[in-house]
Design an enzyme around this catalytic site. Structure first.
Site, short mmCIF file in Angstrom:
data_model
loop_
_atom_site.label_atom_id
_atom_site.label_comp_id
_atom_site.label_asym_id
_atom_site.label_seq_id
_atom_site.Cartn_x
_atom_site.Cartn_y
_atom_site.Cartn_z
N HIS A 120 -5.53 6.94 6.14
CA HIS A 120 -4.42 7.56 5.42
C HIS A 120 -4.28 8.98 5.98
O HIS A 120 -5.28 9.59 6.37
CB HIS A 120 -4.78 7.59 3.93
N ASP B 294 -13.70 7.90 2.70
CA ASP B 294 -12.54 7.96 1.82
C ASP B 294 -12.55 6.69 0.98
O ASP B 294 -12.26 5.60 1.47
CB ASP B 294 -11.26 8.05 2.67
N CYS C 234 1.89 6.34 4.64
CA CYS C 234 1.04 7.48 5.01
C CYS C 234 -0.02 7.08 6.03
O CYS C 234 -1.15 7.57 5.99
CB CYS C 234 0.37 8.11 3.81
#
Lengths: 407, 141
Positions: free
Chosen positions: A119, A196, A362
């Protein structure tokens, strides 16, 4: 305990007010009543600025906030409560690591590995670190189904690798990355791993000690918690060495005209008034997840994903990105429709009150890598129903005809 | 809940079978319009003779709304004077903001099918892409 469809839905007030079929959980989840209540009750009954007031109420507010930190610690199986830093969201958590760790401990000639499916939140901070320090950004490529092969790992890792920033689960493909293998290789060359977990945190248990990651970031709002609260987990040995990210209130020990000494962890990295109510809301979301149980969440999501994939695959012009295995999608089904732009797909579904996301999600480098301009994404949660999937598929079937094909 | 779709035949027909999507070698003005949101990208080509749009075309890729809107726009403005074309552009942009009267809508002919886009902020940029690009060409001529 097995929850009925009805029982699950009743937990979420959203579905009492809205008729939409909500299939955008990878963007943000819906919230159960008890999360909304927890936030409200904090403001109604415990509201004071944590850490400041030397009065009973202030201490209660502090206790509520610190109890939420303990709950997150247990949720992640972290060793110490001060390894949990509250932020606004995963993006802020990742920026905190980039500024306070990356900019200080990386130097020219070092290499930062990022996967091609990151992302933008886990890419742009590292582009910034590379620019500021002279470190080099190295991309870890993946196959069309999102698989990162041993050869790709061999290619990316060198003795100059100092940091690896990688997503646990892709927000486009839904696939889970081989984190154990990445961590093993990173630690062999004394590099740190920034995970993440924004897309995995609502779908599977995460144990930071077992995973042995150095940092981990996630947002509360994708796991039924409030917006505006996120978490950064960091190993104590790293957090202790990191200079403050933001400076100001409640992160100091003492301040003079010319300088300051800083408070110990975790407060050193949480400048300013904290979002205590949202932390308490996040705590309620964690309790809710535990009450339902990971096994129930996993099996229900897999069941719905398989159910949707089966029907979507029966439509010849629809192509689902990523793995053929519903188990490797984390409820994310990103797809293209031949001859129909994803924004048109989303608008047509919207006209039938079905909420999906469309665009590059994104993750522009991943789309460039896959050579697909953009796509539509339906993302499920365990509280979606088969009837909703049926209605979604019923709207997909005539989509090309609606766009004038086959006349 | 009300269904506010604007994907009817006029729009899909202009998208799948655009009359003006072709190259124009002797164009006087060529301008690119980009909508990074949808990834819409059009090249508008205009030939002006004696203050009148003699010929015009577009090339590019994008969502159905951006493509159909550009095609319907060219249906409307080819043959018109620069001033008339600018007036149409203004009319269309006002329609997208929900500020036109019934009689004004009629002037826009087929392009008026896009009036419901005004309810969809995310798609406004797609609908106005061609029109903004034309406006820029005509105002800078």
């Amino acid at each position: 305990m097995k929850w009925s469809d009805k029982r699950r839905r009743e937990e979420f007030p959203f579905f009492c007010y809205r008729e939409e079929i909500y299939l955008d959980h990878a963007a943000t989840s819906q919230r159960p009543q008890r999360v909304l209540d927890a936030e409200r009750v904090f403001y109604e009954k415990q509201n004071a600025n944590p850490f400041r007031g030397l009065y009973e109420l202030g201490m209660e507010a502090t206790d509520a906030y610190e109890r939420a930190r303990k709950t997150v610690q247990n949720f992640l199986h972290a060793q110490y409560a001060e390894e949990i830093i509250f932020t606004r969201n995963a993006t802020e958590s990742l920026n905190l690591v980039a500024y306070s760790f990356g900019c200080h401990f990386l130097k020219e000639g070092d290499e930062i590995i990022v996967s091609i499916m990151e992302h933008h939140s886990n890419l742009l901070p590292w582009q910034m670190v590379a620019e500021k320090t002279g470190a080099k950004l190295v991309f870890l490529e993946c196959g069309a189904d999102g698989t990162i092969s041993k050869e790709q790992l061999d290619f990316a890792f060198t003795e100059r690798t100092k940091l690896v920033a990688i997503t646990h689960v892709s927000n486009v493909l839904g696939c889970q990355n081989p984190i154990e293998e990445v961590v093993r290789r990173a630690h062999e060359c004394e590099a740190v791993v920034v995970l993440d977990a924004a897309q995995s945190i609502a779908h599977r248990p995460v144990d930071v000690v077992l995973l042995d990651v150095d940092f981990l970031a996630f947002s509360g709002h994708k796991m039924m918690g409030p917006m505006g609260i996120g978490v950064l987990y960091g190993k104590k040995k790293w957090l202790e060495q990191m200079p403050p990210f933001l400076r100001g209130g409640e992160m100091i020990e003492s301040v003079s005209r010319t300088g300051a000494t800083f408070a110990p962890l975790p407060h050193r990295l949480e400048a300013g008034t904290v979002n205590a109510a949202a932390a308490v809301g996040l705590e309620a979301a964690i309790h809710f997840i535990h009450e339902i149980g990971w096994e129930e969440i996993r099996s229900r999501e897999e069941e719905l994903t398989a159910y949707a994939m089966n029907q979507m695959e029966a439509i010849p012009e629809i192509h689902i990105l990523g793995s053929k295995d519903p188990k490797n999608h984390s409820g994310i089904l990103t797809f293209t429709v031949e001859g129909v732009h994803p924004h048109d797909v989303a608008s047509i579904l919207d006209a039938d009150h079905i909420a999906v996301r469309a665009g590059h999600h994104c993750a522009q480098p991943l789309f460039a890598h896959l050579n697909i301009p953009s796509a539509t994404r339906a993302s499920l949660a365990f509280y979606n129903t088969k009837e909703e999937i049926d209605r979604f598929v019923d709207c997909l079937k005539p989509l090309r005809r609606k766009m004038g094909y086959g006349k | 809940m009300e269904n506010k779709t604007f994907y009817h035949e006029i729009l899909t027909d202009h998208n799948l079978h655009p009359a003006h999507k072709h190259d124009l070698h002797d164009a006087d003005y060529v301008l690119e319009g980009v909508n990074p949101n949808c990834g819409d990208d059009i090249w508008l080509k205009v030939k002006i003779n004696d203050g009148r749009i003699e010929q015009a075309s577009f090339l590019g890729d994008g969502c159905a709304i951006s493509q159909a809107s550009a095609d319907m726009m060219l249906d409307l403005v080819i043959g018109k004077t620069k001033e008339d074309a600018l007036r149409m552009t203004d009319l269309f942009l006002r329609m997208i903001q929900g500020e036109t009267t019934e009689s004004e809508l009629e002037e826009l002919e087929e392009a008026s099918v896009l009036q419901n886009v005004s309810h969809m902020p995310a798609r406004v940029k797609c609908a106005v892409l061609g029109w903004h690009t034309l406006k820029e060409i005509l105002e800078n001529e």
